[in-house]
Motif scaffolding. Structure first.
Motif, PDB file in Angstrom:
ATOM      1  N   PRO A 202       0.794  -1.479  -0.046  1.00 43.11           N
ATOM      2  CA  PRO A 202      -0.068  -0.078  -0.014  1.00 43.11           C
ATOM      3  C   PRO A 202       0.725   1.268   0.059  1.00 43.11           C
ATOM      4  O   PRO A 202       0.326   2.385   0.091  1.00 43.11           O
ATOM      5  CB  PRO A 202      -0.878  -0.170   1.369  1.00 43.11           C
ATOM      6  N   GLY A 203       2.363   1.103  -0.266  1.00 44.85           N
ATOM      7  CA  GLY A 203       2.962   2.471  -0.180  1.00 44.85           C
ATOM      8  C   GLY A 203       4.294   2.074  -0.666  1.00 44.85           C
ATOM      9  O   GLY A 203       4.575   0.786  -1.000  1.00 44.85           O
ATOM     10  N   PRO A 204       5.256   3.041  -0.787  1.00 46.22           N
ATOM     11  CA  PRO A 204       6.650   2.618  -1.030  1.00 46.22           C
ATOM     12  C   PRO A 204       7.250   1.701   0.079  1.00 46.22           C
ATOM     13  O   PRO A 204       6.984   1.787   1.182  1.00 46.22           O
ATOM     14  CB  PRO A 204       7.594   4.021  -0.911  1.00 46.22           C
ATOM     15  N   VAL A 205       7.909   0.590  -0.535  1.00 44.90           N
ATOM     16  CA  VAL A 205       8.381  -0.360   0.364  1.00 44.90           C
ATOM     17  C   VAL A 205      10.076  -0.121   0.703  1.00 44.90           C
ATOM     18  O   VAL A 205      10.607  -0.199  -0.109  1.00 44.90           O
ATOM     19  CB  VAL A 205       8.364  -1.888  -0.327  1.00 44.90           C
ATOM     20  N   ALA A 206      10.235  -0.388   2.048  1.00 47.99           N
ATOM     21  CA  ALA A 206      11.700  -0.209   2.305  1.00 47.99           C
ATOM     22  C   ALA A 206      12.371  -1.382   2.069  1.00 47.99           C
ATOM     23  O   ALA A 206      11.942  -2.533   2.195  1.00 47.99           O
ATOM     24  CB  ALA A 206      11.623  -0.144   4.218  1.00 47.99           C
ATOM     25  N   GLY A 207      13.796  -1.196   1.740  1.00 50.95           N
ATOM     26  CA  GLY A 207      14.654  -2.140   1.320  1.00 50.95           C
ATOM     27  C   GLY A 207      15.001  -2.772   2.653  1.00 50.95           C
ATOM     28  O   GLY A 207      14.580  -2.448   3.771  1.00 50.95           O
ATOM     29  N   GLN A 208      15.706  -3.994   2.499  1.00 55.48           N
ATOM     30  CA  GLN A 208      16.065  -4.760   3.685  1.00 55.48           C
ATOM     31  C   GLN A 208      17.508  -4.871   3.534  1.00 55.48           C
ATOM     32  O   GLN A 208      18.381  -5.116   2.592  1.00 55.48           O
ATOM     33  CB  GLN A 208      15.242  -6.197   3.622  1.00 55.48           C
ATOM     34  N   HIS A 209      18.153  -4.796   4.870  1.00 63.89           N
ATOM     35  CA  HIS A 209      19.614  -4.728   4.736  1.00 63.89           C
ATOM     36  C   HIS A 209      20.202  -5.837   6.111  1.00 63.89           C
ATOM     37  O   HIS A 209      19.506  -5.755   7.061  1.00 63.89           O
ATOM     38  CB  HIS A 209      20.131  -3.235   5.052  1.00 63.89           C
ATOM     39  N   ALA A 210      21.152  -6.593   5.662  1.00 66.41           N
ATOM     40  CA  ALA A 210      22.038  -7.182   6.592  1.00 66.41           C
ATOM     41  C   ALA A 210      23.128  -6.227   7.177  1.00 66.41           C
ATOM     42  O   ALA A 210      23.989  -5.834   6.361  1.00 66.41           O
ATOM     43  CB  ALA A 210      22.653  -8.341   5.904  1.00 66.41           C
TER      44      ALA A 210
END
Length: 465
Positions: A202-210
């Motif tokens: 429903p909106g911009p998606v945050a990236g994921q980070h190690a």
């Protein structure tokens, strides 16, 4: 310990909260953070950083983060709706509801009750077979032969398998998929636009980070794929404000049309045997129970993925809730530090506090304790070995990982002290606290609590009692 009545509590000034987020996000190398507060129907939000490391796209109040295991609270709410409709009993075995278990009446899955499944007290191992990406029904059928790790109702043992079973119960009883049910009967009625991992958001998606704190490494990771069977355990996404709109089912004056007050209270009530070492004081149905420094009860759940974190806490008595979301694996540690800092400023939201353990055991005391704890410990296919090294230290062997030194304390609590490849840097796990568990029947060490409240049982003892 009860849900609190009126008690003075005030969030620090906006600038002070924003400064804390900025400081701790930098310290824990989290590229982006959302924090939101619900107080008597009003939601305030704070944002820091960027959606994806190096992208320059700022995190806003609309940025979507994964809930991870906070999703389990929504699955528990769905099963409570079945109880409300008379389609399910909290304390009756679930096996008769599932045709695929008809031939396995002695399976711990067959005899499990919804109350124990949702509170992680059914004695099930953590993970189901997900290698072949089975549908819920097939995954439950493939798990029917899985042995229990402990006697039902005796110990807390965090089990994703329990929520696979819960999702399958919902599907079997209603004929509707988990996705459709959570959208139509929970999220939409509460004003939350649904978001699901791997689907439209429903909106911009945050990236994921190690994030590896000892070396300062921040690496973007692809969104971890979620096997179909684990959807009821971890598939939801939203912003922090969306998560609090969902939690408002427990906070809004006069209750909610989603579920009647009596069953909402049932969800929040700790189940006997649910004390969760290192995680919470107890567990209700889909909700962890925490106590703050003044003895007030907070409810909530934490969630983690391969590159993000989520934490929800709320106090129904005062109509207060908070949600913290990050796009980094270090977000869990950042969250602990953030909630500790808020507590120091008078805004204590309840959290698992580490006890004062004193100095680690050494000499003859370590010798005696080592004789009790050395051995092999299993949960499903996961095998850990505790052994004495030639120089007297305790070590833990963990499959493909490097052996970790085990720092043991008087109450059989322990921390793992491993060395990273880079000389001189301790591992990120070195502050986590674990514990050996005694069998209530024999008094002997029969298991251990590892990361996330997962019980590993000592080989050769059978069911931990």
């Amino acid at each position: 310990m009860t849900e609190s009545a009126e008690f003075p509590m005030e969030l620090p000034a906006h600038g002070e909260v924003a400064g804390l987020l900025d400081t701790l996000a930098r310290e824990y190398l989290a590229p982006g953070v959302q924090f939101a507060v619900y107080e008597r129907g009003v939601i305030s939000s704070f944002e820091y950083g960027e959606e994806t490391y190096g992208s320059g796209r700022p995190v806003t109040a609309d940025t979507v983060f994964p809930w991870g295991s906070v999703t389990k609270s929504a699955t528990a709410l769905l099963l409570a709706q079945l109880v409300s409709d008379g389609d399910l009993e909290l304390d009756e075995p679930v096996g008769p509801l599932l045709p695929e278990l008809a031939g396995s009446p002695d399976s711990p899955l067959y005899t499990a009750t919804p109350r124990r499944l949702l509170s992680h007290t059914a004695g099930l191992p953590d993970m189901p077979p997900v290698e072949d990406d089975l549908a819920l029904r097939d995954c439950v059928a493939a798990s029917a032969g899985a042995p229990a790790v402990c006697e039902p109702g005796k110990h807390f043992s965090y089990a994703n398998l329990g929520y696979v079973l819960a999702g399958r119960i919902l599907e079997s009883v209603t004929g509707v998929t988990w996705w459709e049910s959570v959208r139509d009967f929970v999220l939409t009625p509460l004003g939350v636009e649904p978001g699901f991992l791997g689907a439209a958001a429903p909106g911009p998606v945050a990236g994921q980070h190690a994030v590896h704190l000892p070396t300062g490494s921040v690496q973007q990771v692809d969104e971890p794929g979620l096997p179909k069977a684990l959807v009821p355990a971890g598939a939801l996404m939203s912003s922090a404000t969306g998560l609090l709109r969902y939690a408002a089912v427990h906070l809004a004056p006069g209750g909610s049309t989603v579920l009647e007050p009596g069953l909402l209270a049932e969800l929040r009530t700790p189940v006997p045997g649910s004390a969760a070492f290192g995680l919470a004081d107890g567990w209700g149905l889909g909700l962890a129970v925490h106590t703050d420094g003044a003895g007030r009860r907070w409810l909530g759940h934490d969630g983690n993925t391969g590159g993000a974190s989520c934490a929800l806490r709320f106090d129904p008595g005062r109509g207060i809730g908070v949600a913290l979301m990050t796009n980094a694996t270090s977000g869990r540690q950042m969250g602990h530090a953030f909630f500790d800092a808020l507590a120091a400023k008078g805004f204590d939201v309840g959290r698992a506090e580490a006890p004062d353990l004193g100095r680690p055991l050494s000499g003859s005391a370590l010798d005696a304790a080592a004789a009790e704890v050395c051995g092999e410990y299993r949960s499903g296919t996961d095998l850990l070995t505790v052994r004495r090294a030639g120089h007297g230290e305790l070590l833990m062997d963990r499959g493909g990982l490097r052996p970790a030194r085990l720092e043991l304390h008087q109450g059989l609590e322990f921390r793992l002290k491993s060395e990273s490849v880079e000389a001189g840097h301790g591992s990120d796990e070195s502050k986590d606290l674990y514990c050996f568990v005694r069998d209530s029947r024999t008094g002997q060490v029969g298991g251990m609590y590892m990361s996330g409240g997962r019980l590993q049982v000592r080989e050769g003892i059978g069911l931990l009692g």
